[in-house]
Design a protein around this motif. Structure first.
Motif, PDB file in Angstrom:
ATOM      1  N   THR A 101       0.822  -1.121   0.003  1.00 26.47           N
ATOM      2  CA  THR A 101      -0.059  -0.042  -0.042  1.00 26.47           C
ATOM      3  C   THR A 101       0.827   1.231  -0.063  1.00 26.47           C
ATOM      4  OG1 THR A 101      -2.044   1.068   1.125  1.00 26.47           O
ATOM      5  CG2 THR A 101      -0.241   0.175   2.450  1.00 26.47           C
ATOM      6  N   LEU A 102       0.473   2.280  -0.335  1.00 29.55           N
ATOM      7  CA  LEU A 102       1.133   3.801  -0.409  1.00 29.55           C
ATOM      8  C   LEU A 102       0.914   4.456   1.114  1.00 29.55           C
ATOM      9  CD1 LEU A 102       2.961   5.359  -1.901  1.00 29.55           C
ATOM     10  CD2 LEU A 102       0.843   6.900  -2.483  1.00 29.55           C
ATOM     11  N   MET A 103       1.865   4.401   1.788  1.00 30.55           N
ATOM     12  CA  MET A 103       2.004   5.154   3.141  1.00 30.55           C
ATOM     13  C   MET A 103       3.039   6.373   2.841  1.00 30.55           C
ATOM     14  SD  MET A 103       1.656   2.099   5.670  1.00 30.55           S
ATOM     15  CE  MET A 103       1.204   2.902   7.158  1.00 30.55           C
ATOM     16  N   VAL A 104       2.647   7.479   3.253  1.00 24.92           N
ATOM     17  CA  VAL A 104       3.310   8.826   3.280  1.00 24.92           C
ATOM     18  C   VAL A 104       3.543   9.265   4.674  1.00 24.92           C
ATOM     19  CG1 VAL A 104       3.588  11.044   2.356  1.00 24.92           C
ATOM     20  CG2 VAL A 104       2.441   9.542   1.038  1.00 24.92           C
ATOM     21  N   ILE A 105       4.689   9.360   5.072  1.00 20.22           N
ATOM     22  CA  ILE A 105       4.968   9.625   6.319  1.00 20.22           C
ATOM     23  C   ILE A 105       5.276  11.315   6.529  1.00 20.22           C
ATOM     24  CG2 ILE A 105       6.255   9.492   8.546  1.00 20.22           C
ATOM     25  CD1 ILE A 105       7.153   6.456   7.482  1.00 20.22           C
ATOM     26  N   PHE A 106       4.726  12.036   7.189  1.00 20.44           N
ATOM     27  CA  PHE A 106       4.770  13.777   7.026  1.00 20.44           C
ATOM     28  C   PHE A 106       4.828  14.097   8.666  1.00 20.44           C
ATOM     29  CE2 PHE A 106       0.522  12.879   7.135  1.00 20.44           C
ATOM     30  CZ  PHE A 106      -0.270  13.925   7.746  1.00 20.44           C
ATOM     31  N   SER A 107       5.396  15.323   8.632  1.00 19.28           N
ATOM     32  CA  SER A 107       5.482  15.903   9.868  1.00 19.28           C
ATOM     33  C   SER A 107       5.474  17.296   9.657  1.00 19.28           C
ATOM     34  CB  SER A 107       6.751  15.714  10.590  1.00 19.28           C
ATOM     35  OG  SER A 107       7.996  16.123   9.946  1.00 19.28           O
ATOM     36  N   SER A 108       5.536  18.279  10.479  1.00 21.62           N
ATOM     37  CA  SER A 108       5.378  19.561  10.694  1.00 21.62           C
ATOM     38  C   SER A 108       6.188  20.159  12.023  1.00 21.62           C
ATOM     39  CB  SER A 108       4.148  20.067  10.528  1.00 21.62           C
ATOM     40  OG  SER A 108       3.599  20.081  11.832  1.00 21.62           O
ATOM     41  N   ASP A 109       6.571  21.523  11.638  1.00 24.29           N
ATOM     42  CA  ASP A 109       7.198  22.198  12.904  1.00 24.29           C
ATOM     43  C   ASP A 109       6.139  22.033  14.165  1.00 24.29           C
ATOM     44  OD1 ASP A 109       5.484  23.961  11.588  1.00 24.29           O
ATOM     45  OD2 ASP A 109       6.644  25.628  11.823  1.00 24.29           O
ATOM     46  N   ILE A 110       4.789  22.100  14.194  1.00 24.00           N
ATOM     47  CA  ILE A 110       4.085  22.145  15.440  1.00 24.00           C
ATOM     48  C   ILE A 110       3.621  20.678  15.883  1.00 24.00           C
ATOM     49  CG2 ILE A 110       3.312  24.383  14.643  1.00 24.00           C
ATOM     50  CD1 ILE A 110       0.499  22.840  13.883  1.00 24.00           C
ATOM     51  N   PHE A 111       4.060  19.682  15.138  1.00 22.23           N
ATOM     52  CA  PHE A 111       3.681  18.464  15.593  1.00 22.23           C
ATOM     53  C   PHE A 111       4.901  18.008  16.655  1.00 22.23           C
ATOM     54  CE2 PHE A 111       0.866  17.011  11.773  1.00 22.23           C
ATOM     55  CZ  PHE A 111      -0.073  17.712  12.318  1.00 22.23           C
ATOM     56  N   SER A 112       4.537  17.111  17.459  1.00 20.48           N
ATOM     57  CA  SER A 112       5.490  16.699  18.348  1.00 20.48           C
ATOM     58  C   SER A 112       5.966  15.073  17.754  1.00 20.48           C
ATOM     59  CB  SER A 112       5.101  16.421  19.855  1.00 20.48           C
ATOM     60  OG  SER A 112       4.062  15.341  19.950  1.00 20.48           O
TER      61      SER A 112
END
Length: 360
Positions: A104-115
């Protein structure tokens, strides 16, 4: 009699009092049953981390995302794409992993406000339809779902980077942030962004591309959303915006840099088509103005200035002698707004096309 079905002394006293008042035993026991139904079981191994109001806010965010994604994919695939919000649940991260089939296609992402990190997951049955449409095909999916090739993964990466920008735009009412695409995976067992027993928010969107149906999932571990817990409120959704001096200065700079068309009108006249055909070298066309009168200087076809004709450094020029301040300001604002709206409509598509051309 089992211990959990035994009555306490207080319950016995209440029953006796009710019977003394003339109530029937059947009615008394029915009231006890209704009270028992109000008791809700609580599993300490799977505590509910988010309140109903927080879940409602997350639902609003992803309903917006579904609309944005539907519009974007409809344009990219050149066909009707319908994406709707389906459900939101609180489950453990291990349950989310076990519910997915490989590949399956899984895209792992984050941001500066996520912990921490979060996951955007899309079934490859839908993924291969999108790739087929992007490469000029009819939009058919594969019968046997296989692991994507390196070229297909590059296409997925480019498209998912745009999709994640749409997601960050949908979060803007709660908190503005930029999304960072960390990695792409096809095997759910290789993705470990949270402990197996950690509670996660699972948002499911239903996707329909022509006659192909599938699902898109977004998984947020509870620890990832922890910095935003106080802002996951419907009150934040309806907040009013106050423009700062910085935003006003930015708007002023944008207006001052707007490019407008300026025309100096020497005069006007009405000539018949026969007169135009009869014109020869040396003929004079009389205008409705005199040589010593100020001429009109137009901005985007609107009369704003009065000017005198002259020469400057060997070039013909005009000298402004009168101007309409209010009309000029109105023209500048209207032109700037039109340019801004046109850029907003075309920038995501143009950016994605540039990325596709670069990857090809």
């Amino acid at each position: 009699m089992p211990e959990d079905e035994m009555l306490t002394q207080e319950e016995i006293d209440n029953i006796l009092k009710s019977m003394a008042l003339g109530e029937s035993p059947e009615k008394i026991f029915e009231e006890f049953k209704k009270e028992e139904k109000k008791i809700r079981e609580y599993d300490f191994r799977r505590p509910m981390k988010f309140s109903r109001e927080q879940l409602r806010t997350l639902q609003l965010v992803h309903e917006n995302f579904a609309r944005e994604l539907s519009t974007y994919l409809s344009g990219r695939c050149r066909t009707f794409v319908d994406i709707k919000y389906a459900s939101i649940d609180q489950i453990t991260f291990s349950e989310f992993q076990k519910s997915l089939n490989a590949p399956t296609l899984m895209v792992i992402f984050s941001s500066d406000i996520f912990s921490g990190s979060a996951i955007y997951q899309m079934g490859l049955d839908i993924g291969y339809v999108i790739i087929d449409r992007l490469l000029g095909g009819s939009g058919s999916t594969l019968e046997d779902i296989r692991t994507p090739t390196e070229l297909e993964m590059n296409i997925f990466r480019k498209e998912c980077s745009v999709i994640l920008r749409l997601l960050s735009r949908s979060w803007a009412n709660v908190e503005e942030f930029d999304v960072i695409l960390e990695n792409l995976e096809t095997n759910p067992q290789f993705v470990q962004i949270a402990p197996s027993n950690e509670i996660a928010i699972l948002v499911t969107l239903s996707v329909t591309i022509r006659d192909i149906q599938g699902f898109v999932n977004l998984c947020y571990p509870s620890s990832t959303l922890e910095p935003l817990n106080d802002k996951l409120s419907t009150r934040m959704w309806a907040r009013t915006y106050k423009y700062s001096q910085e935003s006003k200065d930015f708007l002023k700079r944008t207006l001052l840099l707007s490019k407008l068309k300026m025309s100096a009108i020497l005069g006007r006249t009405t000539v018949s088509l026969q007169d135009i055909l009869d014109l020869e070298v040396g003929d004079v066309v009389r205008l409705d103005s005199f040589h010593d009168e100020p001429i009109e200087l137009e901005i985007e076809g609107t009369k704003v200035f009065k000017a005198q004709i002259g020469k400057i450094k060997g070039f013909h020029g005009v000298k402004v002698v009168k101007k309409d301040e209010e009309l000029l300001e109105k023209i500048l604002i209207e032109k700037s707004i039109q340019d801004y709206l046109s850029k907003q409509k075309t920038s995501p598509t143009k950016q994605s096309e540039k990325e596709m051309n670069h990857s090809a």
